[in-house]
Design a protein around this motif. Structure first.
Motif, PDB file in Angstrom:
ATOM      1  N   GLY A  32       0.800  -1.227   0.000  1.00  0.00           N
ATOM      2  CA  GLY A  32       0.000   0.000   0.000  1.00  0.00           C
ATOM      3  C   GLY A  32       0.832   1.275   0.000  1.00  0.00           C
ATOM      4  O   GLY A  32       0.454   2.284  -0.603  1.00  0.00           O
ATOM      5  N   ILE A  33       1.996   1.264   0.655  1.00  0.00           N
ATOM      6  CA  ILE A  33       2.850   2.457   0.712  1.00  0.00           C
ATOM      7  C   ILE A  33       3.416   2.751  -0.668  1.00  0.00           C
ATOM      8  O   ILE A  33       3.477   3.913  -1.096  1.00  0.00           O
ATOM      9  N   ASP A  34       3.821   1.688  -1.402  1.00  0.00           N
ATOM     10  CA  ASP A  34       4.326   1.884  -2.761  1.00  0.00           C
ATOM     11  C   ASP A  34       3.237   2.471  -3.653  1.00  0.00           C
ATOM     12  O   ASP A  34       3.493   3.380  -4.466  1.00  0.00           O
ATOM     13  N   VAL A  35       2.032   1.939  -3.513  1.00  0.00           N
ATOM     14  CA  VAL A  35       0.920   2.431  -4.336  1.00  0.00           C
ATOM     15  C   VAL A  35       0.638   3.899  -4.015  1.00  0.00           C
ATOM     16  O   VAL A  35       0.412   4.717  -4.924  1.00  0.00           O
ATOM     17  N   ALA A  36       0.640   4.249  -2.745  1.00  0.00           N
ATOM     18  CA  ALA A  36       0.384   5.640  -2.354  1.00  0.00           C
ATOM     19  C   ALA A  36       1.419   6.578  -2.961  1.00  0.00           C
ATOM     20  O   ALA A  36       1.103   7.697  -3.410  1.00  0.00           O
ATOM     21  N   GLY A  37       2.693   6.126  -2.989  1.00  0.00           N
ATOM     22  CA  GLY A  37       3.731   6.953  -3.592  1.00  0.00           C
ATOM     23  C   GLY A  37       3.492   7.182  -5.069  1.00  0.00           C
ATOM     24  O   GLY A  37       3.692   8.292  -5.584  1.00  0.00           O
TER      25      GLY A  37
END
Length: 495
Positions: free
Chosen positions: A65-70
């Protein structure tokens, strides 16, 4: 909060996603879809443009999820709230770098969820409005050739916006020290900056400073900084290009200086011409007095001693010659009097106009004791003026009123005053022959007469003297009249 906000759920556990969708619908939000992987999330964000994303950190696929948010922040910035059961420091640090709008640790209550969503939506709305305002401000600054600066006095750290750096001739890719900032400022303006922007010893204050910037190989540029203090010994300011205005001011100042010099030169020349003209007038008039009086005297002698030989026609011609010579002598005396009044210095004191008018009236009645006359002078009239010159004004106006009332059964003269928007107005009014108002402008010109010499004698210069004296006192003189009913001569004094 927007009650119908569209919220995208990213959760790979179906039961958790369904429960979350039901809770959001109960709160009044719309859930367009549920994503379970990073690629699916990116596709839905691009297609539906949600108002907010509830993002589980651990989802299907190669991206968490953190990669997607970035990735979302780079393409379609949407507020993200992380949902996770994990709270490791390393995970929190990674999440923090994506600047999320919230971080909920599972399990969480409906109240926590609702409050976090509300705060995230409101924060995003405020940030969006702020970004739009900043964009409009930057457009206005660009259009006005303006930029910004921020100076940290304690750290000696000065950061310029691209426009400010361009105006100041400084690099745009790094912060400057105060000494570097001053390096392009005209040396004469540097002390003022050092005093205003040094917060190490005295508190910083709001200021506005104009200065000149020196560019190698370019024309000088004038700038202006309007700065205000910030907490922590910092300053923020607006940098404005005022070169065009400053050059216009300098050009206007130079024009004014040249104009003042030309006016001074022309005034000096005019004053010299006037002095020469007055000297010539005085000398010519003075030199003419003796021969004119000799002509008048000789004509009288010839009439008395040679009347028989001259005959009636010769005697009449000599009488006309003598009368003309006497009139010429009177005119010369009037010219000399006008010249004397023009050259004499004024001595301003409080003058009792009532007393002067009363004395003039008594002298007029004593000169013709047989004339029936009523002269009324209002008491208490005073003014700041030159006593000698003002006596001349009152005497001329009263003799004028006396002369043009001679054919009336009773001579009536009133000397009084009233107040209007110009101040105190003094006047001399008679009930004499009057004059036609269409000739009023000619009254105060030298040698202009509205009545025949045989009807009313005079030099035609008395009212010219009155006007000149009143003008020297900063006032004005005018007249009103009705033919056959009398005239009123008014004047003001502003000395």
């Amino acid at each position: 909060m927007k009650p119908s906000a569209h919220i995208l759920i990213v959760e790979d556990e179906g039961i958790v996603a369904f429960n979350l969708q039901q809770r959001l619908s109960h709160m009044g939000y719309h859930v367009p879809a549920v994503a379970v992987s990073g690629n699916e999330t990116l596709a839905l964000v691009s297609k539906s443009r949600p108002d907010l994303i509830l993002m589980d950190i651990h989802i299907e696929g190669s991206m968490d999820g953190i990669d997607v948010a970035g990735r979302i922040n780079e393409t379609h910035p949407v507020p993200v709230i992380y949902l996770t059961a994990y709270s490791e420091d390393s995970t929190l640090e990674r999440a923090r770098q994506t600047r999320p709008y919230g971080y909920l640790i599972k399990p969480f209550s409906e109240r926590e969820l609702h409050a976090t969503i509300q705060m995230a939506l409101e924060r995003h709305s405020a940030e969006k409005a702020l970004a739009e305002s900043q964009q409009l401000l930057q457009q206005a600054l660009d259009a006005a050739q303006m930029g910004t600066l921020e100076f940290d006095c304690d750290a000696d750290h000065l950061r310029l916006s691209p426009n400010s750096a361009l105006l100041l001739g400084q690099p745009q890719d790094r912060a400057l020290t105060f000494a570097e900032f001053l390096s392009n400022v005209d040396e004469a303006d540097r002390p003022a900056f050092a005093f205003r922007m040094d917060g190490s010893h005295t508190p910083l204050h709001k200021f506005s400073q104009e200065f000149r910037v020196l560019h190698a190989g370019q024309d000088d540029r004038w700038l202006k900084i309007d700065a205000s203090p910030l907490p922590g010994h910092r300053l923020s300011g607006i940098v404005q290009n005022i070169t065009d205005r400053k050059l216009a001011e300098i050009h206007l100042s130079e024009l004014n200086e040249r104009l003042e010099q030309q006016v001074s030169e022309r005034t000096s020349e005019l004053q010299q011409s006037l002095r020469e003209l007055e000297t010539f007038t005085y000398s010519a008039a003075h030199d003419l007095r003796a021969p004119i009086r000799a002509i008048a005297g000789l004509s009288t002698v010839m009439i008395e001693d040679y009347a028989i030989g001259l005959g009636d026609q010769g005697t009449k011609l000599l009488q006309t010659m003598g009368s003309s010579a006497s009139r010429m002598s009177d005119l010369i005396d009037a010219l000399l009097e006008m010249s004397r009044l023009s050259r004499s210095a004024m001595n301003l004191t409080e003058v009792d106009i009532s007393q002067i008018a009363s004395e003039s009236g008594e002298a007029l009645m004593a000169s013709e004791p047989g004339r029936r006359a009523v002269i009324t002078v209002a008491p208490g009239m005073k003014a700041l003026a030159d006593d000698t010159l003002l006596r001349c004004v009152i005497d001329n106006l009263m003799r004028n009123a006396w002369k043009y009332s001679a054919k009336k059964d009773t001579t009536r003269i009133l000397v009084d005053s009233f107040v209007n928007e110009e101040g105190t107005v003094f006047f001399v009014r008679d009930e004499g022959c009057g004059f036609d108002m269409k000739f009023a402008e000619r009254l105060f010109a030298p040698f202009n007469r509205l009545h025949n010499q045989t009807e009313f004698s005079g030099s035609g210069i008395g009212l010219s003297i009155v006007k000149r004296i009143v003008s020297r006192h900063g006032g004005r003189v005018w007249a009103t009249s009705v033919p056959g009913e009398g005239s009123t001569f008014c004047f003001t004094l502003q000395a």
